[in-house]
Design an enzyme around this catalytic site. Structure first.
Site, PDB file in Angstrom:
ATOM      1  N   GLY A   1      -2.547  -6.154  -0.966  1.00 49.99           N
ATOM      2  CA  GLY A   1      -3.131  -7.157  -0.064  1.00 49.99           C
ATOM      3  C   GLY A   1      -2.345  -8.460  -0.081  1.00 49.99           C
TER       4      GLY A   1
ATOM      5  N   GLY B   1       0.758  -1.242   0.000  1.00 48.60           N
ATOM      6  CA  GLY B   1       0.000   0.000   0.000  1.00 48.60           C
ATOM      7  C   GLY B   1       0.786   1.288   0.000  1.00 48.60           C
TER       8      GLY B   1
END
Ligand code: AMP
Length: 395
Positions: A376, A353
């Site tokens: 993820g 991220g």
């Protein structure tokens, strides 16, 4: 591990799961081609072997066949980047797709329509996966971004290629990079965890404490640790229900001989804004009404020193509110330290991220060893989970 080099693709049709989930603007133009560029080496290797490529991907989160999520919008860009003509096929399964594959010659590429136009994709439907499996001789998974999902095209389809399946070069690099940090990294190994909350990183911390020598903690989560140790953190971000957890992490780290480094000083502000008044204070002694938004210079120097002495570095999460210029300095200093260590021979992996966004924004992308493409999927790997997309190729 089955990689592209396991096979000779001459006269073979490779069914490749790529991640072409790219951002489009209102005119359906691709605004960031990173993911398409990342898929290029796999496609080129197969073509150079004398094979052909059947590309499949999802794009966005369509509800049924929504034109705005059609992969036809990106066909030209794929063609430009790969440098070979790409034929678009308006369904990813069925007669049209099967005919296009039957006519496919060595050296040619087809791009199938968005997999998620069929709800069976996300459901991991077996029959749908079987239909997909008819579209190639060898299944290649090169989509790390969806490797943590047991979808039809990422996982289930592999069952129909008991031996004829492998990782693409992008996925191979991702797996090797994670492995370098998690099992074969040269010591000292340092993990840097930043970002907003302890709660979203706790499983990662639990998993990596067995593998690392140093843990640097920055970002908003540092203040939960500071408060847990009796510090005064003013209005800084805190998770009051995680104070005991923070103390138990510190205790666990001690037992496992992991040295934890928390911010000594902090850039505080009198509001959550780039225009707020700022000051530097000790992290444990923040004035009431002020909040910590970045690490201070003393901390930057200390963290840089730990990084300089590390041989393997994992970075996940920014050290401050890097989106605001006045609170980006700690994150930039860390990026510089990691870039220097990398230049001096350390292996550095950036993943998950916001740290990837920060690395790109501040130009460190080519100065670290590897920047992961999967948010993820990367986080789940660091949590020690086996990703279904990876397990399906290994089985
Ligand atoms: P995460 O997704 O958990 O990695 O969190 C990333 C976010 O944490 C970024 O948007 C940062 O702005 C934010 N962040 C970093 N440091 C702080 C801080 N001291 N206070 C509030 N938010 C922060």
């Amino acid at each position: 591990m089955r990689t592209l080099n396991t096979f000779d693709f001459k006269n073979k049709k490779a069914l490749i799961r790529v991640d072409f989930n790219v951002p489009l603007n209102a005119n359906f133009e691709v605004t960031d081609t990173t993911r398409i560029v990342a898929a290029k080496p796999t496609i080129i290797k197969i073509l150079e072997d004398g094979g052909s490529c059947v590309l499949m991907s999802h794009l966005g989160r369509p509800k049924g066949a929504e034109d705005k999520f059609s992969l036809k919008h990106i066909t030209n860009v794929v063609e430009e980047i790969i440098g070979v003509e790409v034929k678009f096929v308006s369904n990813c399964v069925g007669a049209e797709a099967e005919k296009a594959v039957a006519n496919l010659e060595p050296g040619q590429i087809i791009l199938l329509e968005n997999l998620r136009f069929h709800e069976q994709e996300k459901a991991g439907d077996r029959q749908f996966a079987e239909q997909l499996s008819k579209l190639g001789d060898i299944y290649v998974n090169d989509a790390f971004g969806t490797a943590h999902r047991a979808h039809a095209s990422t996982t289930i389809v592999a069952d129909f290629f008991p031996e004829q399946k492998c990782f693409g070069s992008l996925l191979t690099k991702e797996i090797e990079s994670i492995e370098k940090v998690m099992s074969s990294g040269e010591k000292p190994i340092t993990a840097v965890l930043g970002g907003a909350k302890v709660s979203s990183k706790i499983t990662i911390i639990d998993n990596i404490l067995d593998k690392i020598d140093h843990l640097i903690i920055g970002g908003g989560m540092a203040y939960t640790f500071a408060k847990a140790q009796g510090g005064n953190i003013g209005n800084s971000l805190v998770e009051d229900d995680k104070l005991d957890l923070a103390l138990s992490i510190l205790e666990k780290a001690k037992q496992k001989n992991v040295e934890i480094h928390l911010p000594i000083d902090t850039i505080v502000a009198d509001g959550f804004s780039n225009d707020a008044n700022t000051n530097t204070e000790l992290t444990a002694q923040i004035t009431n009404g002020w909040m910590g938004l970045d690490v201070g210079t003393q901390t930057q120097a200390h963290f840089a020193n730990v990084i300089a002495n590390s041989k393997t570095i994992l970075w996940n999460g920014p050290l401050g509110v890097f989106e605001m210029e006045n609170f980006a300095k700690g994150t930039i200093a860390l990026g510089n330290a990691i870039a220097n260590a990398t230049k001096n021979g350390a292996f550095s992996l950036v993943g998950g991220g916001d740290s990837v966004a920060a690395v790109k924004q501040f130009g460190f992308e080519n100065k670290v060893s590897y920047v992961s493409t999967g948010g993820g999927a990367m986080l789940e790997s660091l949590e020690g989970k086996t990703l279904p997309g990876i397990a399906a190729i290994l089985s």
